[in-house]
Write an enzyme that holds these catalytic residues in place. Structure first.
Site: not given
Lengths: 455, 455
Positions: A135-137
């Protein structure tokens, strides 16, 4: 417990069923020379032994005082994250890309650490693949690429090399600019760096105010000139992934003939591929397409950070001649770089943020679709320079798998590896049918440039 | 264009990332005797030729005047719905169940018709599998099972049999009761049958009013007696699917010895399995678990409809003796059936709806967790009575894959096929670790009953 940075919160905000916000990477390996036929199954057994999961792979989302935080997952279930899978007959690259397309379409479960590692057998020619989804987070594109590189070695005889989730003490989060600096720019624009973001309406209102100020400033008059195109529709949740390697030697020969950079030439290849694809769909806009291209702005060889500016590159898709198209693209990018060269660091950050504000506003609200500041993202992420190995298995290719978004249905990300340029195209397969044909059009784009240069 | 029924709207309402509302079925086949080694790949090529997609598989969701409607999908992409896939080495049933667990965890894309058909190669012993996934708003469990049966034949020499998405004119939606009649009951309770539902708060308020009335009525005093248990937590989006066949002959021998029905015995097997599983987790409640068991209430042999009542069956998980546990379960179910026998059709529908109202209220609002009317769903769906074939491939087993929900983390659905009872267990793999062990505990439960009957 660790609060999420405002940038990371953005990725959670923006995520929806049709718009998952994870990034990925596909690596293609050859078996070591002496490997048995069931090499990949044995490798899977070995990987299952790495039960120690290191940061950031041990983190799951939680909420404290209504703010999102990362906490250590006390019940991490490795079987959920590490998956051993197989391709169906006949096990060609085509089946691999179909597999990655389907997996990249799936949202991840927010109750768990937001990553998956897929070990894939069933390819022909004694090859196997790894598809990593994060996930980009949790990580940005550059950090992800560095993690993957840390998993590799230039020494083919090295063994007992851990997978990325067990790189004890070797992984640090890079907070310098990356190819997706649009996110950090948005946060910067809001002047909230280091604090919690407010709500979507508050942020959107703030962006709108900024945009309206920018429109009065002649320096920004160019940011609303992108045409409408089929690349800029609302997307669905289904993805098509297409990937291929192209020879760096061929690209460099074209560079030399035209006095252009590698980045200019790959941008021109993308321009040609987009032009052909849209013409075949009877959907090429009269006005040229505009690409958002992050460029490195380092002025010296210091390794301090990786200053990135965003260029809105005119792709000159209205120009019929391939050589002429490259010359114009080169000139446009050069002018943008020259403009940046006269700016201070702060000015660059402000300029970038303002350039991206209309897109950011649209991402958050879905309103003002008329403000199309660019049609497509073309991003270049640095990769390993030498032939690399993982436990003796030679890395044959590595392809970035990025994010498609509403009104940006296609993302073209590329990376360099050894003597190759590796393209990874991700798009909404419903709004962009037969996206995989772009791989041939990229090759055609390169061949046309060779012809124009009389190579 | 066709408006969604209120029941079907419910499934869309209830769906969230952690709680997908699709049902599935897993079928296990043997190769036809004369089949080549690449039989499954050839079958995949044949199936790709069925490009005509018939109702309801051609329907996608749309909105008209803010109401959900089904419309014909003009751009249906068969490659998205029909998927040819493979199991990794060593290709055992274990790898198949892992595959189905992962696929059943994924939400489907609402922009497309809500179904998938997975053809799976790579099993040993010249076997292959089909996993079908359909959103519950598109078909109910009984209809899905009937569709699958219509795909099959008792004639092993029959060929050119179409897949379920191309059963021209052969599929009709069954609107009589089914194992998940809880949904229809909820809608009935709201008195809105045939109309559009209101909003979640309106529906919840209406349910609450009904529940408070029921609580004053001594006939319903039994509906709040289920204990709290780990089965009744909030769930995550990850599923574990476990499936196995058990011999009908063995089960019928136990029936005869105890004067019990097949339904009683399988319920007792589930009771034993739950008891063992919870004891091993040190989580067996003192009070006995309560199961929601849909039962057929047909009084004659007429094929008109399939009247279903819901029994809240005491599983007597506090009883240590297996034979005694079966006797008590049999008695409880018999008493409930006798109570239904005295009721009219309308009274049955009302009684069922009121019984389920507290659970319905919790599904919709997540409030009032203290109202645990039952701990688990045990559902029995009728299957084919004779050995069946699909294009000459013998059906070896078929296993239902149902829905886990918040506060109902486990669903045990079973079906009969030929001389087997086929169990399919689906659960949240995070709240219910090592769920697959229940398969052994079901076998233990049957063996204990055989022992108690001195068989």
């Amino acid at each position: 417990m660790k609060p999420l940075s405002p940038t990371d919160q953005l990725f959670l905000w923006l995520e929806k069923r049709q718009q998952p916000m994870h990034v990925g990477g596909l690596q293609l390996f050859s078996f070591p020379e002496d490997a048995p036929d069931d090499y990949v199954a044995q490798l899977a057994d070995q990987l299952r032994q790495y039960t120690e999961v290191t940061s950031p792979f041990d983190r799951r989302l939680d909420t404290r005082l209504s703010q999102p935080v990362w906490v250590h997952d006390d019940h991490l279930d490795l079987e959920h994250h590490f998956r051993f899978e197989a391709l169906p007959t006949p096990g060609r690259i085509r089946e691999l890309l179909t597999f990655v397309s389907a997996e990249h379409s799936h949202l991840m479960d927010r109750e768990r650490p937001l990553w998956e590692f897929h070990l894939i057998e069933g390819l022909g020619h004694r090859q196997f693949a790894v598809y990593i989804k994060i996930h980009h987070s949790l990580v940005d594109g550059i950090s992800a690429m560095r993690m993957i590189q840390r998993m590799l070695s230039t020494d083919p005889s090295q063994r007992n090399m851990p997978p990325i989730w067990d790189l004890r003490g070797q992984v640090t989060r890079d907070n310098d600019g990356d190819g997706l600096s649009i996110w950090r720019s948005m946060v910067h624009l809001l002047g909230e760096s280091g604090k919690q973001l407010g709500t979507v309406p508050t942020v959107a209102r703030e962006l709108l105010r900024t945009i309206n100020e920018a429109r009065k400033d002649p320096a920004y008059d160019s940011i609303f000139r992108a045409p409408r195109s089929i690349l800029n529709q609302k997307i669905t949740g289904s993805r098509r992934f297409a990937a291929q390697s192209y020879s760096m030697k061929r690209i460099k020969a074209v560079c030399k003939a035209f006095g252009a950079t590698v980045n200019d030439v790959v941008t021109a290849m993308c321009a040609t591929a987009l032009r052909t694809y849209l013409m075949n769909q009877d959907a090429l806009p009269e006005k040229p397409l505009i690409a958002m291209v992050p460029v490195s702005l380092r002025k010296d060889e210091s390794s301090e950070g990786n200053q990135v500016g965003v260029i809105l590159a005119n792709l000159h898709t209205d120009e019929g001649d391939a050589g002429e198209r490259l010359r114009k693209i080169h000139q446009g990018i050069q002018e943008a770089k020259d403009r940046y060269a006269k700016m201070s660091s702060d000015e660059i950050i402000n300029y970038t943020a303002l350039t991206l504000a209309p897109a950011a506003f649209n991402f958050l609200t879905g309103m003002a679709p008329g403000w199309q500041t660019f049609n497509v993202v073309i991003s270049n992420v640095p990769g390993p320079k030498e032939t690399s190995y993982w436990n003796g298995a030679k890395l044959e290719g590595m392809y970035p798998v990025s994010i498609a978004m509403d009104r940006l249905a296609l993302n073209m990300t590329l990376t360099s590896y050894n003597d190759q340029i590796e393209f990874g195209l991700i798009g909404c397969r419903r709004t962009l049918p037969s996206l995989q044909r772009m791989l041939d059009y990229l090759e055609d784009g390169l061949a046309e440039l060779e012809q124009a240069a009389a190579l």
